[in-house]
Design a protein around this motif. Structure first.
Motif, PDB file in Angstrom:
ATOM      1  N   GLU A 122       0.835  -1.209   0.000  1.00 55.35           N
ATOM      2  CA  GLU A 122       0.000   0.000   0.000  1.00 55.35           C
ATOM      3  C   GLU A 122       0.867   1.256   0.000  1.00 55.35           C
ATOM      4  O   GLU A 122       0.621   2.199  -0.754  1.00 55.35           O
ATOM      5  CB  GLU A 122      -0.922  -0.017   1.221  1.00 55.35           C
ATOM      6  CG  GLU A 122      -1.906  -1.180   1.228  1.00 55.35           C
ATOM      7  CD  GLU A 122      -2.695  -1.285   2.528  1.00 55.35           C
ATOM      8  OE1 GLU A 122      -2.500  -0.402   3.398  1.00 55.35           O
ATOM      9  OE2 GLU A 122      -3.481  -2.235   2.682  1.00 55.35           O
ATOM     10  N   GLN A 123       1.917   1.253   0.822  1.00 58.61           N
ATOM     11  CA  GLN A 123       2.762   2.442   0.952  1.00 58.61           C
ATOM     12  C   GLN A 123       3.581   2.717  -0.302  1.00 58.61           C
ATOM     13  O   GLN A 123       3.911   3.869  -0.599  1.00 58.61           O
ATOM     14  CB  GLN A 123       3.684   2.293   2.159  1.00 58.61           C
ATOM     15  CG  GLN A 123       2.935   2.339   3.489  1.00 58.61           C
ATOM     16  CD  GLN A 123       3.766   1.866   4.655  1.00 58.61           C
ATOM     17  OE1 GLN A 123       4.949   1.522   4.503  1.00 58.61           O
ATOM     18  NE2 GLN A 123       3.161   1.829   5.843  1.00 58.61           N
ATOM     19  N   THR A 125       2.632   2.797  -3.158  1.00 62.01           N
ATOM     20  CA  THR A 125       1.830   3.548  -4.136  1.00 62.01           C
ATOM     21  C   THR A 125       1.605   5.001  -3.731  1.00 62.01           C
ATOM     22  O   THR A 125       0.996   5.763  -4.486  1.00 62.01           O
ATOM     23  CB  THR A 125       0.453   2.881  -4.329  1.00 62.01           C
ATOM     24  OG1 THR A 125      -0.317   3.033  -3.125  1.00 62.01           O
ATOM     25  CG2 THR A 125       0.594   1.397  -4.638  1.00 62.01           C
ATOM     26  N   MET A 126       2.073   5.371  -2.541  1.00 55.38           N
ATOM     27  CA  MET A 126       1.828   6.725  -2.043  1.00 55.38           C
ATOM     28  C   MET A 126       2.363   7.769  -3.021  1.00 55.38           C
ATOM     29  O   MET A 126       3.506   7.698  -3.473  1.00 55.38           O
ATOM     30  CB  MET A 126       2.500   6.911  -0.676  1.00 55.38           C
ATOM     31  CG  MET A 126       1.945   6.002   0.407  1.00 55.38           C
ATOM     32  SD  MET A 126       0.303   6.495   0.978  1.00 55.38           S
ATOM     33  CE  MET A 126       0.723   7.889   2.007  1.00 55.38           C
ATOM     34  N   GLY A 127       1.512   8.737  -3.359  1.00 59.29           N
ATOM     35  CA  GLY A 127       1.929   9.798  -4.265  1.00 59.29           C
ATOM     36  C   GLY A 127       1.890   9.428  -5.735  1.00 59.29           C
ATOM     37  O   GLY A 127       2.285  10.222  -6.591  1.00 59.29           O
ATOM     38  N   GLU A 131      -2.478   5.215  -6.047  1.00 56.84           N
ATOM     39  CA  GLU A 131      -2.586   5.280  -4.580  1.00 56.84           C
ATOM     40  C   GLU A 131      -3.988   4.949  -4.086  1.00 56.84           C
ATOM     41  O   GLU A 131      -4.170   4.143  -3.169  1.00 56.84           O
ATOM     42  CB  GLU A 131      -2.184   6.677  -4.090  1.00 56.84           C
ATOM     43  CG  GLU A 131      -2.311   6.832  -2.585  1.00 56.84           C
ATOM     44  CD  GLU A 131      -1.901   8.211  -2.101  1.00 56.84           C
ATOM     45  OE1 GLU A 131      -2.079   8.490  -0.891  1.00 56.84           O
ATOM     46  OE2 GLU A 131      -1.400   9.016  -2.918  1.00 56.84           O
ATOM     47  N   GLU A 132      -5.001   5.538  -4.687  1.00 58.50           N
ATOM     48  CA  GLU A 132      -6.369   5.323  -4.214  1.00 58.50           C
ATOM     49  C   GLU A 132      -6.825   3.884  -4.404  1.00 58.50           C
ATOM     50  O   GLU A 132      -7.596   3.351  -3.607  1.00 58.50           O
ATOM     51  CB  GLU A 132      -7.322   6.270  -4.940  1.00 58.50           C
ATOM     52  CG  GLU A 132      -8.730   6.237  -4.389  1.00 58.50           C
ATOM     53  CD  GLU A 132      -9.647   7.262  -5.046  1.00 58.50           C
ATOM     54  OE1 GLU A 132     -10.859   7.177  -4.850  1.00 58.50           O
ATOM     55  OE2 GLU A 132      -9.128   8.143  -5.754  1.00 58.50           O
ATOM     56  N   ASN A 135      -5.005   1.892  -1.515  1.00 54.77           N
ATOM     57  CA  ASN A 135      -5.071   2.421  -0.157  1.00 54.77           C
ATOM     58  C   ASN A 135      -5.910   1.516   0.759  1.00 54.77           C
ATOM     59  O   ASN A 135      -7.062   1.202   0.462  1.00 54.77           O
ATOM     60  CB  ASN A 135      -5.684   3.830  -0.183  1.00 54.77           C
ATOM     61  CG  ASN A 135      -5.697   4.463   1.185  1.00 54.77           C
ATOM     62  OD1 ASN A 135      -4.734   4.369   1.943  1.00 54.77           O
ATOM     63  ND2 ASN A 135      -6.808   5.098   1.521  1.00 54.77           N
TER      64      ASN A 135
END
Length: 522
Positions: A122-123, A125-127, A131-132, A135
């Motif tokens: 999950e992390q 994909t941050m930014g 990401e959504e 999440n």
């Protein structure tokens, strides 16, 4: 992949459920099994993709890669193409191997490592654009839950057992069509739904019903720009549409967190790129997430007669989805609110097909006003299809499919189909089930708009108006079976013969009683 191989994969995946029976309740192990299958899929996809990038490099097997610069390069490409990233030591096979290494030098305790890996997916994909879609995707895999074991050791043992079982199954992602594993995953969801009782309707629509809806909304089309499901559950309806036409974009909304996660996993497992779908978690009626968009195809199986705020919230009286009808759907029956919502988001060239309880066809008061407006003022009702009772998991009530179109080719009539009678389905266990021929008959009748004795009727708008816009199917499709004429002379003769036989029996009985020296019953 052949049908036999596909069935073998389904059997292998379902085998893990049999392995866990008696150890964890079905409602609990469902989320773990589906979640870990998804993790294994992501791992194998990452491994295969990384190896294609490593062709020609000194190290061509991703599991052996240590070079930090190469790892960074693969991470960048993976996030763009796959939407996520896993290091070699985070792959499913690596954590499964650790679960097997119970030696003096290394423990087989993997819960913390596994939790860290799922968080990392999950992390990673941050930014990014994905990401959504990733999440909190693994929120339901609570590795500390006492539901899977009272002690840490017990929980670890169960998780190790699941991973070991799955690690022996080759998903063969490089050899099979993209949706074969997805279809096997869908099969599992269906099997879990079959045993889930009332909660099954929250996440799964029976496959044959999905097929009818999908074939209806793709009538005359080989390509669809978009398909939308406002109560998408596991996403099975959206994915079913893609089997009938090429779909460019998928949109859905789901209120239940667990089911929302399942829908996103299901999309990715079917090879739908993260840029091609938008699944949101919210209450569709209260907080619609795609309201500014219009969709070429809409399919749905909304919760039957759900409660909603309706008249309790003045904002709905001015809501463009509902305001033109003059009345709001009752607070205790949101069926028409869902119908109005879907129609509002339907493109001018679109078709909407949705399942509803039969009450939407004939209930009066506010619902009668809305129904009349849809037919008389908007003229968008295209078909009403009655389905057999007891075909949905968790409820035995009879249901119907309502089809709406904004631009109807034949705008002076409505097709009514009664597929609820005997001969239009089979009984499988406690459920009724539509066969392939039953599905094809419904779809063919809808598309050809034919009147078939005791099965379908093409009603004019004038006839519907004469019935005060009551759409109850028996008003249009006469399924009455006349009884055979009774031969009264034969009945009289049979009664005379019976009377004579009774008298003869009485004489015999009296004789037996005299022989036994007992009184007669007459």
């Amino acid at each position: 992949m052949s049908e036999d191989q596909k069935r073998q994969l389904e059997s292998q995946l379902w085998g893990i459920a049999n392995l866990l029976r008696g150890k964890i309740s079905a409602d609990d192990y469902r989320d773990y099994i589906l979640g870990f299958i998804f993790y294994k899929y992501l791992s194998e996809r990452q491994y295969n993709y990384a190896n294609t990038l490593l062709e020609g490099e000194a190290v061509e097997d991703y599991q052996e890669l240590k070079d930090p610069e190469l790892l960074d390069a693969i991470k960048e490409e993976s996030l763009q193409t796959l939407g996520y990233f896993l290091r070699p030591d985070q792959l499913f096979s690596a954590i499964a191997a650790k679960g097997n290494s119970d030696t003096e030098s290394e423990s087989n305790y993997i819960l913390e490592d596994l939790k860290s890996i799922l968080n990392h997916i999950e992390q990673s994909t941050m930014g990014t654009d994905s990401e959504e879609d990733f999440n909190d995707l693994f929120d339901d895999l609570d590795l500390n839950s006492t539901k899977i074991g009272r002690t840490v050791a017990a929980r670890n043992a169960i998780i190790v057992q699941i991973l070991n079982y799955l690690n022996k199954i080759d998903f063969r992602l490089e050899d099979i069509e993209s949706d074969v594993l997805g279809d096997a995953y869908e099969y599992l969801i269906g099997e879990f739904a079959a045993g889930a009782g009332k909660t099954a309707g929250e996440f799964y629509t029976p496959q044959q019903v999905s097929k009818i809806l999908a074939k209806i909304v793709t009538t005359g089309k080989e390509k669809l720009k978009s398909v939308y499901d406002p109560t998408c559950g596991s996403g099975s309806l959206l994915l079913r549409v893609a089997k009938e036409a090429k779909v460019s974009e998928y949109y859905g909304q789901e209120m239940t967190r667990t089911t929302y996660n399942l829908a996103r996993m299901n999309m990715i497992l079917h090879g739908v790129h993260y840029r091609e779908f938008s699944i949101k978690q919210e209450d569709t009626l209260e907080h619609p997430q795609h309201l500014d968009q219009r969709f070429e195809a809409i399919v749905a199986n909304p919760p039957f007669s759900a409660h909603w705020k309706g008249d309790d919230n003045p904002i709905y009286h001015n809501d463009p989805r509902f305001s033109q009808y003059g009345r709001l759907a009752p607070k205790t029956k949101a069926d028409f609110a869902f119908m109005q919502h879907m129609f509002f988001q339907l493109a001018d060239n679109g078709i909407m097909a949705s399942v509803f309880p039969h009450g939407v066809l004939f209930r009066g008061a506010a619902e009668g006003v809305i129904r009349e407006y849809l037919i008389q003022e908007l003229n968008v009702l295209d078909a009403v299809i009655g389905l057999p009772a007891n075909i949905f998991y968790g409820t035995s009530i009879p249901t119907c499919i309502v089809v709406l179109k904004k631009c109807r080719e034949q705008d002076d009539n409505v097709v009514f189909i009664d597929a609820s009678g005997e001969g239009n389905f089979i009984k499988v266990g406690n459920q009724n089930k539509l066969r392939e021929e039953d599905v094809e008959r419904i779809v063919d009748t809808y598309r050809s708009r034919k009147t078939i004795e005791k099965y379908s009727y093409v009603a004019t708008l004038a006839e519907i108006a004469e019935n005060d816009y009551n759409l109850n199917i028996p008003r249009y499709v006469d399924t009455f079976e006349e009884e055979e004429d009774i031969n009264l002379d034969q009945v009289a003769e049979d009664l005379r013969n019976l009377d004579s036989e009774l008298k003869s029996n009485e004489v015999s009985l009296i004789g037996f009683c005299k022989q036994l020296g007992i009184s007669t019953p007459f």
